[in-house]
Design an enzyme around this catalytic site. Structure first.
Site, PDB file in Angstrom:
ATOM      1  N   LYS A 286      48.897  50.886  82.575  1.00 39.16           N
ATOM      2  CA  LYS A 286      47.980  51.169  81.748  1.00 39.16           C
ATOM      3  C   LYS A 286      48.521  51.053  80.306  1.00 39.16           C
ATOM      4  O   LYS A 286      49.795  51.192  79.950  1.00 39.16           O
ATOM      5  CB  LYS A 286      47.594  52.651  82.043  1.00 39.16           C
ATOM      6  CG  LYS A 286      47.029  53.468  80.686  1.00 39.16           C
ATOM      7  CD  LYS A 286      46.794  55.021  81.128  1.00 39.16           C
ATOM      8  CE  LYS A 286      47.325  55.897  80.204  1.00 39.16           C
ATOM      9  NZ  LYS A 286      46.957  57.282  80.618  1.00 39.16           N
TER      10      LYS A 286
ATOM     11  N   ASP B 271      46.170  62.356  89.360  1.00 43.88           N
ATOM     12  CA  ASP B 271      46.687  62.636  87.857  1.00 43.88           C
ATOM     13  C   ASP B 271      46.708  64.011  87.717  1.00 43.88           C
ATOM     14  O   ASP B 271      45.984  64.929  88.457  1.00 43.88           O
ATOM     15  CB  ASP B 271      45.623  62.072  87.088  1.00 43.88           C
ATOM     16  CG  ASP B 271      46.341  61.635  85.631  1.00 43.88           C
ATOM     17  OD1 ASP B 271      47.273  61.847  85.579  1.00 43.88           O
ATOM     18  OD2 ASP B 271      45.715  60.571  85.020  1.00 43.88           O
TER      19      ASP B 271
ATOM     20  N   ARG C 197      51.225  67.470  76.557  1.00 35.59           N
ATOM     21  CA  ARG C 197      51.306  65.886  76.369  1.00 35.59           C
ATOM     22  C   ARG C 197      52.096  65.694  75.041  1.00 35.59           C
ATOM     23  O   ARG C 197      52.657  64.450  75.030  1.00 35.59           O
ATOM     24  CB  ARG C 197      50.183  65.231  76.451  1.00 35.59           C
ATOM     25  CG  ARG C 197      49.383  65.205  77.801  1.00 35.59           C
ATOM     26  CD  ARG C 197      48.077  64.372  77.649  1.00 35.59           C
ATOM     27  NE  ARG C 197      46.943  65.178  77.130  1.00 35.59           N
ATOM     28  CZ  ARG C 197      45.887  64.979  77.070  1.00 35.59           C
ATOM     29  NH1 ARG C 197      45.538  63.681  77.706  1.00 35.59           N
ATOM     30  NH2 ARG C 197      44.834  65.859  76.564  1.00 35.59           N
TER      31      ARG C 197
ATOM     32  N   ASP D  18      36.144  88.412  60.114  1.00 36.17           N
ATOM     33  CA  ASP D  18      37.030  86.928  59.523  1.00 36.17           C
ATOM     34  C   ASP D  18      37.562  86.212  60.677  1.00 36.17           C
ATOM     35  O   ASP D  18      37.971  85.169  60.329  1.00 36.17           O
ATOM     36  CB  ASP D  18      38.039  87.346  58.582  1.00 36.17           C
ATOM     37  CG  ASP D  18      39.172  88.135  59.225  1.00 36.17           C
ATOM     38  OD1 ASP D  18      39.126  88.408  60.317  1.00 36.17           O
ATOM     39  OD2 ASP D  18      40.255  88.459  58.486  1.00 36.17           O
ATOM     40  N   GLY D  19      37.162  86.603  61.844  1.00 34.64           N
ATOM     41  CA  GLY D  19      37.641  85.672  62.984  1.00 34.64           C
ATOM     42  C   GLY D  19      39.134  86.021  63.485  1.00 34.64           C
ATOM     43  O   GLY D  19      39.326  85.496  64.575  1.00 34.64           O
ATOM     44  N   GLU D  20      40.010  86.984  63.113  1.00 37.84           N
ATOM     45  CA  GLU D  20      41.106  87.297  63.616  1.00 37.84           C
ATOM     46  C   GLU D  20      40.931  88.127  64.720  1.00 37.84           C
ATOM     47  O   GLU D  20      40.021  88.696  64.963  1.00 37.84           O
ATOM     48  CB  GLU D  20      41.779  88.165  62.705  1.00 37.84           C
ATOM     49  CG  GLU D  20      42.496  87.420  61.339  1.00 37.84           C
ATOM     50  CD  GLU D  20      43.190  88.340  60.402  1.00 37.84           C
ATOM     51  OE1 GLU D  20      43.312  89.684  60.543  1.00 37.84           O
ATOM     52  OE2 GLU D  20      43.361  87.823  59.363  1.00 37.84           O
TER      53      GLU D  20
ATOM     54  N   GLY E 251      39.047  58.166  80.354  1.00 44.63           N
ATOM     55  CA  GLY E 251      39.376  56.817  80.080  1.00 44.63           C
ATOM     56  C   GLY E 251      40.555  56.374  81.144  1.00 44.63           C
ATOM     57  O   GLY E 251      40.194  55.146  81.785  1.00 44.63           O
ATOM     58  N   THR E 252      41.583  56.992  81.462  1.00 48.84           N
ATOM     59  CA  THR E 252      42.591  56.658  82.282  1.00 48.84           C
ATOM     60  C   THR E 252      42.017  56.469  83.656  1.00 48.84           C
ATOM     61  O   THR E 252      42.270  55.486  84.321  1.00 48.84           O
ATOM     62  CB  THR E 252      43.549  57.788  82.196  1.00 48.84           C
ATOM     63  OG1 THR E 252      44.083  57.832  80.835  1.00 48.84           O
ATOM     64  CG2 THR E 252      44.720  57.436  83.213  1.00 48.84           C
TER      65      THR E 252
HETATM   66  C1  R5P Z   1      48.629  60.713  80.760  1.00 42.45           C
HETATM   67  O1  R5P Z   1      49.581  60.683  80.861  1.00 42.45           O
HETATM   68  C2  R5P Z   1      48.045  61.930  81.636  1.00 42.45           C
HETATM   69  O2  R5P Z   1      48.631  62.199  82.701  1.00 42.45           O
HETATM   70  C3  R5P Z   1      46.448  61.518  81.896  1.00 42.45           C
HETATM   71  O3  R5P Z   1      46.311  60.159  82.572  1.00 42.45           O
HETATM   72  C4  R5P Z   1      45.698  61.402  80.492  1.00 42.45           C
HETATM   73  O4  R5P Z   1      46.210  62.320  79.704  1.00 42.45           O
HETATM   74  C5  R5P Z   1      44.096  61.431  80.779  1.00 42.45           C
HETATM   75  O5  R5P Z   1      43.709  61.253  79.698  1.00 42.45           O
HETATM   76  P1  R5P Z   1      42.190  60.455  79.250  1.00 42.45           P
HETATM   77  O6  R5P Z   1      41.314  61.172  80.319  1.00 42.45           O
HETATM   78  O7  R5P Z   1      41.868  60.960  78.014  1.00 42.45           O
HETATM   79  O8  R5P Z   1      42.408  59.238  79.764  1.00 42.45           O
END
Ligand code: R5P
Length: 310
Positions: free
Chosen positions: A189, A215, A93, A34-36, A222-223
């Site tokens: 941003k 980062d 996060r 069952d996945g457990e 995206g960031t």
């Molecule tokens: C944001 O505060 C984090 O440090 C990263 O910049 C962010 O979570 C990156 O997420 P994504 O690649 O989806 O933009």
């Protein structure tokens, strides 16, 4: 000392154990129909100093639950001390209540780890340093910067500038700029949705500079790619990125390939992907984590691991 690995990233655990001069401890991890999850530690661990390596990467819920069950098994088998080794701490996060009626999941994860029987935590580049305060047990918080900076220095970039792609990353970017002895800039941003961001402005000198975006993690890309776009727009000569945890999605890879980012330098804190032509350099943090394990086991300071040689 005994080192065990969950199924999230056995390759890293193996490298780490080999650096320490050990084989991984014998454990049987399986699934019921069952996945457990079912865990059985095969060897005697009574009175031992046990380390369980498991990043909370994709699929995070499976990996977290597996880790909790392994910790419970180790506690019930009378391990003297259990250190959870999380090269990547997922859910980090969600570290504050920034809207009404939302959870603080990073704290919930901390509570779960401690309730399961964790005696101490070893982790790396938490999304926010303050998460350490969610624990009332010792936390050793490592940084990938010494590994990354060594590589970046070897590239002999002319006129570099370290750039934080958002305000939250400014402390980390400052540390890199100090280690690389170069300038610092910031991108302002705005997040428009879970995978959409907009870079609105750049603060600092980037014209004609070789920019290094720094980062803690990247998921949808995206960031990073938005920051790279605006840096090029403001005259940066080239753009690179140094990101500790790369949990990039398919969409993120596409974005990266089409972005002006010439190279993404990252670590093996989470398993490798099929990079499909993305310009990526993966550096191993197995030795850094292994050295930390040795020092924790011998009650030595881990502070010197934060320094980089000149
Ligand atoms: C944001 O505060 C984090 O440090 C990263 O910049 C962010 O979570 C990156 O997420 P994504 O690649 O989806 O933009």
């Amino acid at each position: 000392m005994l080192i065990f690995s969950g199924t999230a990233h056995e390759e890293l655990a193996r490298r780490l154990a080999s650096f320490v001069g050990q084989n991984l401890g014998a454990v049987d991890i399986s699934r019921f129909p069952d996945g457990e999850i079912m865990v059985k530690i095969i060897e005697n661990i009574r009175g031992r100093d046990v380390y369980i390596v498991q990043p909370i990467c994709y699929p995070p819920n499976e990996n977290l639950m597996e880790l909790l069950i392994m910790i419970d098994a180790a506690r019930r088998a009378s391990a003297a001390r259990i250190t959870a080794v999380l090269p990547f701490y997922g859910y980090a996060r969600q570290d504050r209540k920034d809207q009404p009626r939302v959870p603080i999941t990073a704290k919930l994860v901390a509570n779960l780890l401690v309730a399961a029987g964790t005696s101490r935590l070893l982790t790396m580049d938490l999304h926010a340093q303050q998460i350490q305060g969610f624990f009332d047990i010792p936390v050793d918080h490592l940084h990938a910067a010494p590994v990354m900076v060594k590589y970046l220095r070897s590239q002999n970039l002319e006129n570099p500038v370290v750039v934080s792609p958002d305000a939250g990353g400014s402390k980390m970017a400052y540390a890199y700029s100090e280690m690389l002895r170069c300038g610092l800039a910031f991108v302002a941003k705005q997040r428009k949705g879970p995978s959409e961001v907009e870079a609105i402005n750049v603060v600092g000198e980037v014209e004609n500079r070789n920019a290094i975006l720094v980062d803690d993690l990247s998921t949808t890309g995206g960031t990073l790619t938005e920051a790279a776009r605006i840096l090029k727009e403001r005259g940066a000569r080239s753009v690179r990125a140094a990101v500790t945890h790369t949990l990039i999605t398919e969409k993120g890879m596409e974005r990266l390939k089409q972005s002006p980012i010439e190279e993404l330098v990252t670590t093996d804190s989470v398993p490798k992907k099929e990079w499909k032509g993305c310009p990526i350099k993966i550096l191993s943090v197995a030795e850094l984590l292994g050295e930390a394990l040795i020092r924790i086991h011998n009650n030595q300071s881990v502070t010197s691991l934060f320094k980089i040689s000149e």
